[in-house]
Design a protein around this motif. Structure first.
Motif, PDB file in Angstrom:
ATOM      1  N   LYS A  14      -8.836  -1.595  -2.001  1.00 51.20           N
ATOM      2  CA  LYS A  14      -7.804  -1.141  -2.917  1.00 51.20           C
ATOM      3  C   LYS A  14      -8.521  -0.446  -4.066  1.00 51.20           C
ATOM      4  O   LYS A  14      -9.361  -1.051  -4.737  1.00 51.20           O
ATOM      5  CB  LYS A  14      -7.091  -2.394  -3.433  1.00 51.20           C
ATOM      6  CG  LYS A  14      -5.671  -2.194  -3.800  1.00 51.20           C
ATOM      7  CD  LYS A  14      -5.034  -3.519  -4.135  1.00 51.20           C
ATOM      8  CE  LYS A  14      -3.817  -3.254  -4.969  1.00 51.20           C
ATOM      9  NZ  LYS A  14      -3.508  -4.330  -5.884  1.00 51.20           N
ATOM     10  N   GLN A  39     -11.395  -4.838  -4.346  1.00 53.83           N
ATOM     11  CA  GLN A  39     -10.848  -3.896  -5.331  1.00 53.83           C
ATOM     12  C   GLN A  39     -11.992  -3.150  -6.001  1.00 53.83           C
ATOM     13  O   GLN A  39     -13.039  -3.719  -6.270  1.00 53.83           O
ATOM     14  CB  GLN A  39     -10.069  -4.659  -6.407  1.00 53.83           C
ATOM     15  CG  GLN A  39      -8.916  -5.442  -5.869  1.00 53.83           C
ATOM     16  CD  GLN A  39      -8.040  -5.991  -6.983  1.00 53.83           C
ATOM     17  OE1 GLN A  39      -6.850  -6.134  -6.801  1.00 53.83           O
ATOM     18  NE2 GLN A  39      -8.608  -6.273  -8.130  1.00 53.83           N
ATOM     19  N   ASP A  57      -0.495  -1.400 -11.856  1.00 52.55           N
ATOM     20  CA  ASP A  57      -0.911  -1.757 -10.501  1.00 52.55           C
ATOM     21  C   ASP A  57       0.211  -2.596  -9.893  1.00 52.55           C
ATOM     22  O   ASP A  57       0.310  -3.797 -10.122  1.00 52.55           O
ATOM     23  CB  ASP A  57      -2.214  -2.569 -10.579  1.00 52.55           C
ATOM     24  CG  ASP A  57      -2.700  -2.966  -9.206  1.00 52.55           C
ATOM     25  OD1 ASP A  57      -2.199  -2.423  -8.207  1.00 52.55           O
ATOM     26  OD2 ASP A  57      -3.605  -3.820  -9.139  1.00 52.55           O
ATOM     27  N   TYR A  92      -9.957  -0.726 -12.217  1.00 51.65           N
ATOM     28  CA  TYR A  92     -10.144  -2.182 -12.164  1.00 51.65           C
ATOM     29  C   TYR A  92     -11.338  -2.619 -12.989  1.00 51.65           C
ATOM     30  O   TYR A  92     -11.328  -3.656 -13.617  1.00 51.65           O
ATOM     31  CB  TYR A  92     -10.382  -2.632 -10.718  1.00 51.65           C
ATOM     32  CG  TYR A  92      -9.139  -2.613  -9.869  1.00 51.65           C
ATOM     33  CD1 TYR A  92      -8.026  -3.377 -10.216  1.00 51.65           C
ATOM     34  CD2 TYR A  92      -9.082  -1.833  -8.731  1.00 51.65           C
ATOM     35  CE1 TYR A  92      -6.880  -3.353  -9.436  1.00 51.65           C
ATOM     36  CE2 TYR A  92      -7.938  -1.809  -7.941  1.00 51.65           C
ATOM     37  CZ  TYR A  92      -6.854  -2.574  -8.299  1.00 51.65           C
ATOM     38  OH  TYR A  92      -5.729  -2.550  -7.530  1.00 51.65           O
TER      39      TYR A  92
END
Ligand code: SF4
Length: 282
Positions: free
Chosen positions: A28, A51, A39, A56
């Motif tokens: 992701k 992720q 998100d 992030y």
């Protein structure tokens, strides 16, 4: 795309994630933080979720070396087949306050690949390098681009302060439709740099010499207007960018509309004559 190639070579089946599927592993990725986008996608149909991306983890982990240097797989993006996307260099010494590149990739521009790593004869090359001219190897890299005869798009622009007659001569040998630069800091007078580039470049039309002008980042309206008018007089096509648009003064938004709508910009020569402004003033 690199992860896709890596897993395909290992014999894994790769596809876009779907909420209806079942997966061993889901990647992701996210470019922007919460300030710009939320998100909203929850993945609960995978054994493992990885992720990554600045959204992030700004300045987070890089891809492992063998994945970073693999040729990207275009299977997930068939519409981009025929164009080679990639980085020849990473990092930037400038460390501009509004930009994450120096913090994320380092305050030096370093060569990370030769063109052959991600280009296999495609007609078009889209380079993602943040500041190619700051890389000590940029002349050799420009030679590679020139030799490819592919149409090259320097998508992130070039640093006008680092142009000189030698590298402009090399740029003239690269097939390119247009170049773009930025004049972000109003305290810095870049006039001489822009003059020098015009004097040596083979790009004849000012419409193909675009310059991004950052506004609403500590500059006054007069400074914004000065950069726009100077660039036009020097033979460039200015394009106004607004930092944090919701906080921008009305006059900056008017300026953006005047400059970026090229039909208006080429017919109304003086910002004071731009109609929406006049209505408000009178
Ligand atoms: S010169 Fe460009 S890439 Fe480098 S820090 Fe400034 S905005 Fe970012």
């Amino acid at each position: 795309m690199k992860l896709s190639e890596y897993h395909t070579r290992r014999g894994d089946r790769v596809e876009w994630w779907s909420p209806k599927g079942r997966y061993d592993l889901v990647y992701k990725s996210r470019v922007f933080t919460d300030t710009y986008s939320k998100d909203t996608i929850v993945v609960n149909n995978a054994e493992k979720v990885i992720q990554g991306g600045t959204g992030y983890e700004p300045g987070g982990k890089d891809l492992p070396y063998e994945i970073e240097h693999i040729r990207p797989d275009y299977f997930l993006y068939p519409r981009f087949l025929g164009t080679a996307y990639g980085f020849l260099s990473r990092g930037c010494p400038r460390n501009c306050g509004f930009c994450i590149v120096s913090g994320k990739e380092g305050r030096r521009s370093v060569k990370v690949a030769d063109l052959s790593e991600f280009w296999r004869g495609e007609d078009e090359i889209k380079l993602l390098d943040p500041n190619l001219l700051a890389c000590p190897d940029h002349e050799a890299l420009l030679e590679q681009l020139a030799a490819s005869r592919a149409l090259v798009d320097f998508t992130q622009g070039l640093d006008i302060r680092l142009t000189n007659p030698d590298n402009i001569a090399l740029l003239n040998r690269v097939r390119t439709k247009a170049v773009h630069f930025a004049w972000d800091n109003p305290e810095e007078d870049l006039t001489e740099h822009f003059k020098r580039f015009v004097a040596h470049t083979a790009i004849r039309s000012d419409r193909n010499r675009r310059v991004y002008v950052l506004t609403n980042y500590g500059s006054t309206h007069e400074q914004d207007l000065y950069r726009v008018n100077t660039l036009r007089a020097l033979g460039y096509d200015p394009y106004v960018m607004i930092y944090e648009r919701p906080t921008a003064p009305k006059i900056t938004r008017h300026l953006q509309r005047w400059v970026n709508n090229k039909r208006i910009f080429h017919t109304v020569k003086d910002f004071r004559d731009y109609a929406p402004m006049k209505k408000e003033v009178h």
